[in-house]
Design an enzyme around this catalytic site. Structure first.
Site: not given
Ligand code: UD1
Ligand code: CA
Length: 447
Positions: A31, A36, A98, A369, A415
Site C-alpha cells: 500500500a 524514498r 488500506q 533477407n 536499394a
C-alpha cells in the site's frame, strides 16, 4: 531438535524430509507510496525485468500454494490491483484496501475482517522484497510449524544493515523484539542481525495481538514488528531463520536499491538460460526479461536487450547491440544483428536482419533477407499498421516499407526503394525507386 538459529547457505536449496508446512494465508503489503523512491509511482509497480515488482512477490507467495493471498493496496490502488489480474489462474488473490498508510502493523490490521478469528498459519511478506526465494520461504514455514504456536522470521547479517530493523536478543539468546533503525539507541544500531520483514505466524495469536499495537514511536506508525515482542512476551517461540545469500535481502526503498535488485534478478535469469544451452557471451551486458523463452544453441553477442513477451527459437544469432523489443518471435536459425530493433514482429526460419534496421509490426516469412538500413514504417502518426513479407523476399539496403504493405514470395526491392502504403510487391517481382514501382527483371545472361 531445532537449534535456536537456523542457517541457510546459498545457493538456497530445500532438503528437508518433512513436507513443507503450507501456509493458509499469505499477506503481501503493497500500500505504501515509496516516498524514498521519489518517482511518484506506487513503489511495488516499479519495473523489474519486464514486469512490476509486485508480480515477483506474488509469484513467490503462490509458490507456497496457500489457500489465499491477501494483497494490501492503498497508494495508486487501482494500478496495483490491475497488475494483479491474471497472476493466478486459481483466483486466490484478494485485495484489501488500506486507505491511509499508518504503518505495516496498520496494514495488517486492515486484513482482520478477512482473517477472522483463526486464519491458520499466516505468512507476511512486503511487496518490496522481490529477491526472496521460494526455498527460504518454505524453510520459514517448516520452522514455524516446529514452534507449534509461535512464529518464525527471516533474518540476515548484511554487510550494510542500512534502514533495516534490528533483532534484539533476550537474556537466553531468544529473540526478544525488533527495534526499527529510527527508534534504535546507538548501541542497538550496532546490532548486525536484521529483520527482513518476512514472517510466518500462528494466525490466532497474530489476530489477537494486532489490535494491541500502538504508534508511540519515532515515525508515529503502527509497526507489525512489535507483534514479534508480543509473541516473545507471551512465552511463544520466535525462531529466527538466517539467510546467508545477501542478495535475497535486498529491500527496494530507493532507485539505487531497484538497480541492485534488477542486477541480481538479471543474473538469475541469464544463468537459467545459459544452463539450458543458450550461449550468452557476456552476461554482464545482456538483458533478458522475465518469461522470455530461448532455444538451445542460440548465440547472444554482447550488449543485447531482449524484452518481455519474446520467444526466440534454437540456433538463432542475436547482437552485438541488438534490441529485440516486446513481443518479438524469432523462429529457429533467425539472425538479428547490430543496431537492429524489432517490436511486435515475427521473423521466420533463417531470416536475417543483420545491420541497422527497424522491424515493427511485421510478419516476415522464411529465408528473408532484410538489407542494412531497412525501415518498416509502421506508424502513421495516429495508428500502427502491419507489414507482411513473404518467404525468400530480398529487401535491398535502405528499403522503406510504409505499412500497411506486403510482398509476395521471392519479391525483391532495390536499394532505397520506398514501398508506399497499400502496395503489394508481387511474387518474384523487383520494385525500385521512390515511390517504388515494378521493374522488369533482366533475363539472366542478357547484356
Ligand atoms: C520494514 C520493517 C523493518 C525491516 C524492513 C525490511 C516495519 C515497521 N519495519 O521497514 O523492520 O527491516 O521492512 O525490508 O515493518 N506498507 C504498507 N502500508 C503502510 C506502510 C508500509 O502497505 O502503511 C508496505 C510498503 O508498501 C512496503 C512494506 O509495507 O512494501 C514495507 O514498508 P517500508 O516502509 O518499506 O518498511 P521499511 O522501512 O523498509
Ligand atoms: Ca522496505
Amino acid at each position: 531438535m531445532f537449534g535456536p538459529f537456523v542457517v541457510l547457505t546459498g545457493p538456497l536449496r530445500f532438503h528437508r524430509e518433512s513436507p513443507m508446512s503450507r501456509p493458509d494465508t499469505v499477506i503481501i503489503l503493497a500500500a505504501g507510496q515509496g516516498t524514498r523512491m521519489k518517482t511518484g509511482w506506487a513503489k511495488v509497480m516499479a519495473p523489474l525485468c519486464g514486469r512490476p515488482m509486485i508480480a515477483w512477490v506474488v509469484e513467490l507467495a503462490l509458490a507456497l500454494d496457500p489457500k489465499r493471498v491477501l494483497v494490501v493496496v492503498g497508494y495508486k490502488a487501482d494500478e496495483v490491483t490491475a497488475a494483479l489480474a491474471g497472476l493466478d489462474s486459481k483466483q486466490r488473490i484478494r485485495t484489501v484496501v488500506q486507505a491511509e498508510q499508518k504503518g505495516t502493523g496498520h496494514a495488517v490490521q486492515c486484513c482482520l475482517p478477512e482473517l477472522g478469528p483463526d486464519p491458520g498459519r499466516v505468512v507476511l511478506l512486503y511487496g518490496d522484497m522481490p529477491l526472496l526465494t521460494a526455498e527460504s520461504l518454505e524453510l520459514l514455514c517448516t520452522e514455524q510449524a516446529a514452534t507449534k504456536d509461535g512464529m518464525a522470521l527471516l533474518t540476515a547479517q548484511p554487510a550494510n544493515p542500512r534502514g533495516f530493523g534490528r533483532i534484539v536478543r533476550g537474556a537466553d539468546d531468544s529473540v526478544a523484539r525488533i527495534v526499527e533503525e529510527k527508534d534504535a539507541t546507538t548501541g542497538e544500531r550496532t546490532l548486525r542481525e536484521v529483520n527482513l520483514g518476512v514472517y510466518c505466524f500462528d494466525g490466532r495469536f497474530l489476530v489477537e495481538s494486532l489490535p494491541k499495537l500502538s504508534d508511540r514511536n519515532a515515525q508515529r506508525e503502527y509497526y507489525v514488528t512489535d507483534v514479534v515482542g508480543m509473541f516473545s512476551q507471551a512465552g511463544r517461540r520466535v525462531l529466527p531463520v538466517e539467510i546467508t545469500d545477501e542478495r535475497e535481502a535486498i529491500g527496494v526503498n530507493t532507485l539505487v536499491h531497484l538497480a541492485e535488485a534488477r542486477a541480481a534478478l538479471q543474473q538469475r535469469i541469464v544463468e537459467t538460460h545459459m544452463l539450458a544451452g543458450v550461449f550468452v557471451e557476456d552476461p554482464a551486458t545482456t538483458y533478458i526479461a522475465h518469461g522470455v523463452t530461448i532455444g538451445a544453441g542460440t548465440h547472444i553477442a554482447p550488449c543485447s536487450v531482449i524484452e518481455k513477451g519474446c520467444s526466440i527459437g534454437a540456433g538463432c544469432h542475436i547482437g552485438p547491440f541488438a534490441h529485440i523489443g516486446e513481443d518479438t518471435t524469432l523462429d529457429d536459425g533467425a539472425e538479428i544483428g547490430n543496431f537492429t530493433e524489432t517490436k511486435r514482429s515475427r521473423l521466420g526460419k533463417k531470416s536475417k536482419a543483420k545491420h541497422l534496421a527497424y522491424i515493427g509490426d511485421a510478419v516476415i516469412g522464411e529465408r528473408v533477407n532484410v538489407g542494412a538500413g531497412t525501415v518498416f514504417a509502421n506508424y502513421d502518426g495516429a495508428k500502427k499498421h502491419k507489414t507482411t513479407v513473404a518467404d525468400r523476399s530480398f529487401l535491398g539496403c535502405g528499403t522503406v516499407l510504409v505499412a500497411p504493405c506486403s510482398t509476395g514470395e521471392g519479391a525483391t526491392t532495390g536499394a532505397n526503394a520506398v514501398v508506399t502504403h497499400g502496395s503489394h510487391v508481387g511474387a518474384g517481382e523487383l520494385w525500385v525507386g521512390v515511390p517504388a514501382k515494378a521493374k522488369a527483371r533482366r533475363k539472366s545472361g542478357s547484356a
